[in-house]
Each structure stands twice: as C-alpha cells, then as structure tokens.
Motif scaffolding. Structure first.
Motif, PDB file in Angstrom:
ATOM      1  N   MET A   1      -8.688  -7.226 -26.714  1.00 17.86           N
ATOM      2  CA  MET A   1      -8.447  -8.595 -26.233  1.00 17.86           C
ATOM      3  C   MET A   1      -7.465  -8.549 -25.063  1.00 17.86           C
ATOM      4  N   PRO A   2      -7.811  -9.155 -23.928  1.00 15.86           N
ATOM      5  CA  PRO A   2      -6.912  -9.109 -22.768  1.00 15.86           C
ATOM      6  C   PRO A   2      -5.627  -9.901 -22.984  1.00 15.86           C
ATOM      7  N   LYS A   3      -4.544  -9.405 -22.376  1.00 16.77           N
ATOM      8  CA  LYS A   3      -3.258 -10.101 -22.392  1.00 16.77           C
ATOM      9  C   LYS A   3      -2.859 -10.335 -20.943  1.00 16.77           C
ATOM     10  N   LEU A   4      -2.782 -11.590 -20.541  1.00 19.83           N
ATOM     11  CA  LEU A   4      -2.532 -11.935 -19.148  1.00 19.83           C
ATOM     12  C   LEU A   4      -1.044 -11.911 -18.824  1.00 19.83           C
ATOM     13  N   ASN A   5      -0.711 -11.460 -17.609  1.00 23.25           N
ATOM     14  CA  ASN A   5       0.677 -11.382 -17.157  1.00 23.25           C
ATOM     15  C   ASN A   5       0.918 -12.345 -16.007  1.00 23.25           C
ATOM     16  N   GLN A   6       2.163 -12.743 -15.840  1.00 22.12           N
ATOM     17  CA  GLN A   6       2.567 -13.583 -14.720  1.00 22.12           C
ATOM     18  C   GLN A   6       3.980 -13.197 -14.325  1.00 22.12           C
ATOM     19  N   PHE A   7       4.233 -13.094 -13.025  1.00 24.44           N
ATOM     20  CA  PHE A   7       5.545 -12.659 -12.552  1.00 24.44           C
ATOM     21  C   PHE A   7       6.331 -13.793 -11.913  1.00 24.44           C
ATOM     22  N   LYS A   8       5.655 -14.793 -11.380  1.00 24.21           N
ATOM     23  CA  LYS A   8       6.356 -15.961 -10.856  1.00 24.21           C
ATOM     24  C   LYS A   8       6.889 -16.783 -12.023  1.00 24.21           C
ATOM     25  N   THR A   9       8.066 -17.393 -11.849  1.00 23.66           N
ATOM     26  CA  THR A   9       8.661 -18.150 -12.954  1.00 23.66           C
ATOM     27  C   THR A   9       7.847 -19.392 -13.301  1.00 23.66           C
ATOM     28  N   LEU A  10       7.185 -19.985 -12.306  1.00 27.65           N
ATOM     29  CA  LEU A  10       6.388 -21.191 -12.547  1.00 27.65           C
ATOM     30  C   LEU A  10       5.177 -21.190 -11.620  1.00 27.65           C
ATOM     31  N   MET A  11       4.018 -21.486 -12.191  1.00 23.11           N
ATOM     32  CA  MET A  11       2.794 -21.593 -11.401  1.00 23.11           C
ATOM     33  C   MET A  11       1.999 -22.806 -11.868  1.00 23.11           C
ATOM     34  N   ILE A  12       1.402 -23.492 -10.930  1.00 19.83           N
ATOM     35  CA  ILE A  12       0.516 -24.617 -11.218  1.00 19.83           C
ATOM     36  C   ILE A  12      -0.902 -24.196 -10.865  1.00 19.83           C
ATOM     37  N   ASP A  13      -1.832 -24.431 -11.757  1.00 23.62           N
ATOM     38  CA  ASP A  13      -3.216 -24.024 -11.517  1.00 23.62           C
ATOM     39  C   ASP A  13      -4.148 -25.149 -11.956  1.00 23.62           C
ATOM     40  N   GLU A  14      -5.097 -25.477 -11.111  1.00 17.87           N
ATOM     41  CA  GLU A  14      -6.076 -26.508 -11.446  1.00 17.87           C
ATOM     42  C   GLU A  14      -7.463 -25.991 -11.079  1.00 17.87           C
ATOM     43  N   PHE A  15      -8.402 -26.113 -12.010  1.00 15.40           N
ATOM     44  CA  PHE A  15      -9.756 -25.623 -11.757  1.00 15.40           C
ATOM     45  C   PHE A  15     -10.734 -26.331 -12.695  1.00 15.40           C
ATOM     46  N   GLU A  16     -12.014 -26.206 -12.363  1.00 18.61           N
ATOM     47  CA  GLU A  16     -13.055 -26.811 -13.192  1.00 18.61           C
ATOM     48  C   GLU A  16     -14.067 -25.736 -13.570  1.00 18.61           C
ATOM     49  N   ASP A  17     -14.433 -25.700 -14.850  1.00 19.56           N
ATOM     50  CA  ASP A  17     -15.402 -24.724 -15.361  1.00 19.56           C
ATOM     51  C   ASP A  17     -16.494 -25.433 -16.153  1.00 19.56           C
ATOM     52  N   GLU A  18     -17.714 -24.905 -16.018  1.00 22.14           N
ATOM     53  CA  GLU A  18     -18.784 -25.333 -16.919  1.00 22.14           C
ATOM     54  C   GLU A  18     -18.865 -24.375 -18.092  1.00 22.14           C
ATOM     55  N   LYS A  19     -18.459 -23.138 -17.852  1.00 20.88           N
ATOM     56  CA  LYS A  19     -18.316 -22.119 -18.905  1.00 20.88           C
ATOM     57  C   LYS A  19     -16.971 -21.466 -18.680  1.00 20.88           C
ATOM     58  N   PHE A  20     -16.136 -21.444 -19.693  1.00 13.18           N
ATOM     59  CA  PHE A  20     -14.768 -20.950 -19.505  1.00 13.18           C
ATOM     60  C   PHE A  20     -14.791 -19.510 -19.031  1.00 13.18           C
ATOM     61  N   HIS A  21     -14.008 -19.214 -17.998  1.00 13.74           N
ATOM     62  CA  HIS A  21     -14.083 -17.934 -17.310  1.00 13.74           C
ATOM     63  C   HIS A  21     -13.353 -16.797 -18.020  1.00 13.74           C
ATOM     64  N   LEU A  22     -12.658 -17.090 -19.127  1.00 16.88           N
ATOM     65  CA  LEU A  22     -11.923 -16.056 -19.844  1.00 16.88           C
ATOM     66  C   LEU A  22     -12.422 -15.937 -21.288  1.00 16.88           C
ATOM     67  N   PRO A  23     -12.417 -14.730 -21.840  1.00 20.77           N
ATOM     68  CA  PRO A  23     -12.712 -14.582 -23.271  1.00 20.77           C
ATOM     69  C   PRO A  23     -11.460 -14.940 -24.083  1.00 20.77           C
ATOM     70  N   LEU A  24     -11.506 -14.748 -25.384  1.00 23.52           N
ATOM     71  CA  LEU A  24     -10.313 -14.905 -26.206  1.00 23.52           C
ATOM     72  C   LEU A  24      -9.210 -14.031 -25.623  1.00 23.52           C
ATOM     73  N   HIS A  25      -8.003 -14.631 -25.417  1.00 19.01           N
ATOM     74  CA  HIS A  25      -6.945 -13.885 -24.744  1.00 19.01           C
ATOM     75  C   HIS A  25      -5.579 -14.417 -25.172  1.00 19.01           C
TER      76      HIS A  25
END
Length: 277
Positions: A1-25
């Motif tokens: 199972m993937p574990k996502l990382n982030q290095f910036k203290t704060l990020m804003i993300d907005e997107f639209e999906d018809e099928k979620f682009h990530l598996p269980l994570h």
C-alpha cells in the motif's frame, strides 16, 4: 500500500475525478478534504462512509483511505505537515495548543461518522473553502495568517457539528493530576520525563508545554523535575539502606559519579556527607 509524502508545510489541491486516481493509501501528513460536488463512498479505515456535495473529512497519518466515486467528484484538499501548526504558536489560542488540531484529527469518531452540517455551518464552510482557494491563487498560503485562521475556523465548525450530533470527542481532555501522576510514575526514567516525551503523551504542543506547565503549577517544569528527583534521592539517603551505586541505577544515572555530581549541584554537598547528617 503506498504511503504519500509531503515536504511543504501546507498545500492546497483541487481536482475533479470520475474514477479516483489513487488506490488505498496513507500519508505522512494530514488532510482536510471538502467535497465541492459529486457523490460516492469514502473507504476510511474499513468504514464505508457515503459522501455527497458539502461533506467534509479529516485524515491523519495513521489512516488508510480512498474514494469510490459514483458521480464525478470535485475534491478540495488542505494538506499540512506536523510543523504547520507548530510554526504558528504565536497565532494559536491556548485551546488549540493544549488540544492540538493534529490530535483532534485522530479522533476515532471522525472516522466512523459522516458529519451532518446544518445550513448555517454548510454556508460558512463553503465560504471558508472559497476564501482559502482565492488566497491560494495570490499568495504563499503556508505563511499567511489569514489562511491559518480560516483553517482553524474549520475545526470550530467540526466541533460545533459534533456537539449538535451528540458525538463525543474522545481522548482530547487534559487533567493536571494526570500530568503530575505521569511524572511521579516515570521520574526514575529520564527519557520518559523529557518535555518531548510528556508533551507527546498528553498531545500537548511541545513548544508550548513548558509555558503551560509554569502557568499552571507556578514552577518551571525543569525545576519541578529537579526538585522531585532530589527529594526522592534524599529519602533514599535518609533510609541509609541502599548503596549510592544502586540509587544511581534506580534513577537512571550513568554511574555513581554522575549521581554525586548531580546531587552536589543541587544540595551543595556530596551524597556521602549528606548521609552522615
């Protein structure tokens, strides 16, 4: 199972999906997820939570999740690391320093229930999300006090909604007697009474704990620890039944010399001289 990382203290993300682009994570950071439109099922820690437009979810690093999208969904993500709130202690009220937003987001109840925001709260939340999105287009949101307070207001909306649904916030209360009890139980293990360890145990922001302790107990945490340890060592000496080497081991000193130097610094005399009194 993937574990996502982030290095910036704060990020804003907005997107639209018809099928979620990530598996269980899972993640190494925290997420506040707002559903701008769409519907489906949020799979969160083996819980199936139906979602729709206007719903809100909070995700902590221990969580595992993904979205099963039924109707094309537009997501708004607020993603932040541990250091985001810690770097803004001067802006945060006492309530959020004692019960940190990070610890609040670990509340098990929030992983098992879809929050039912009433009409005023729904409108306020929608406007708050739009405000954050607007600032994200024009400024560095990670350093913006206005964005910081907007994010804090989301936690206020969550708390108010939970009260309205009679949902109990578990594990976020702090009892001063529990703090002193923890100290007295662990005074023999220097690592467990370090500020980092005790702050983590009680979910108190580490950078705030010393100030909170001094204000509450009218003595600095460091002096409290030294006074308690010295008093207990004095009692051992008064009993005159244990060798200094054994007492040193009991209190986590590296050796007899380490204890002697510590005691002399606190009482201006060697343990051997003190035992003769």
């Amino acid at each position: 199972m993937p574990k996502l990382n982030q290095f910036k203290t704060l990020m804003i993300d907005e997107f639209e999906d018809e099928k979620f682009h990530l598996p269980l994570h899972s993640h190494t950071y925290y997420e506040i997820i707002y559903i701008k439109k769409g519907s489906g099922v949020h799979h969160l820690n083996n819980n199936l939570l139906p979602y729709k437009t206007g719903d809100l979810f909070v995700i902590s690093p221990e969580d595992e999740h993904y979205f099963d999208i039924k109707k094309s969904t537009r997501f708004f993500y607020i993603k932040f690391t541990d250091s985001y709130f810690n770097s803004k202690q001067n802006l945060t009220c006492d309530e959020f320093l004692i019960h940190t937003p990070e610890s609040f987001m670990r509340n098990k109840t929030l992983k098992e229930t879809v929050l039912k925001l009433d009409d005023p709260c729904k409108t306020i939340l929608k406007n708050t999300i739009e405000n954050i999105a607007a600032y994200n287009c024009h400024t560095d949101v990670s350093s913006s006090p206005i964005v910081f307070y907007q994010i804090l207001s989301i936690f206020g909306l969550i708390k108010e909604t939970m009260r309205g649904q009679n949902l109990v916030v578990k594990g976020n209360s702090i009892d001063n007697e529990q703090i002193t009890s923890y100290i007295h139980q662990n005074i023999y293990n220097p690592k467990l009474v370090q500020i980092k360890a005790i702050a983590n145990h009680f979910n108190i922001a580490e950078t705030y704990f010393s100030a909170y302790f001094k204000r509450t107990f009218t003595i600095s945490y460091r002096d409290y620890i030294h006074n308690l340890r010295t008093t207990l060592i004095e009692k051992r000496f008064h009993n005159n039944q244990l060798p200094i080497k054994q007492i040193a081991h009991e209190f986590g000193f590296t050796d007899e010399s380490h204890l002697s130097n510590y005691f002399k610094k606190r009482k201006n005399m060697k343990p051997t001289d003190y035992k003769k009194l």
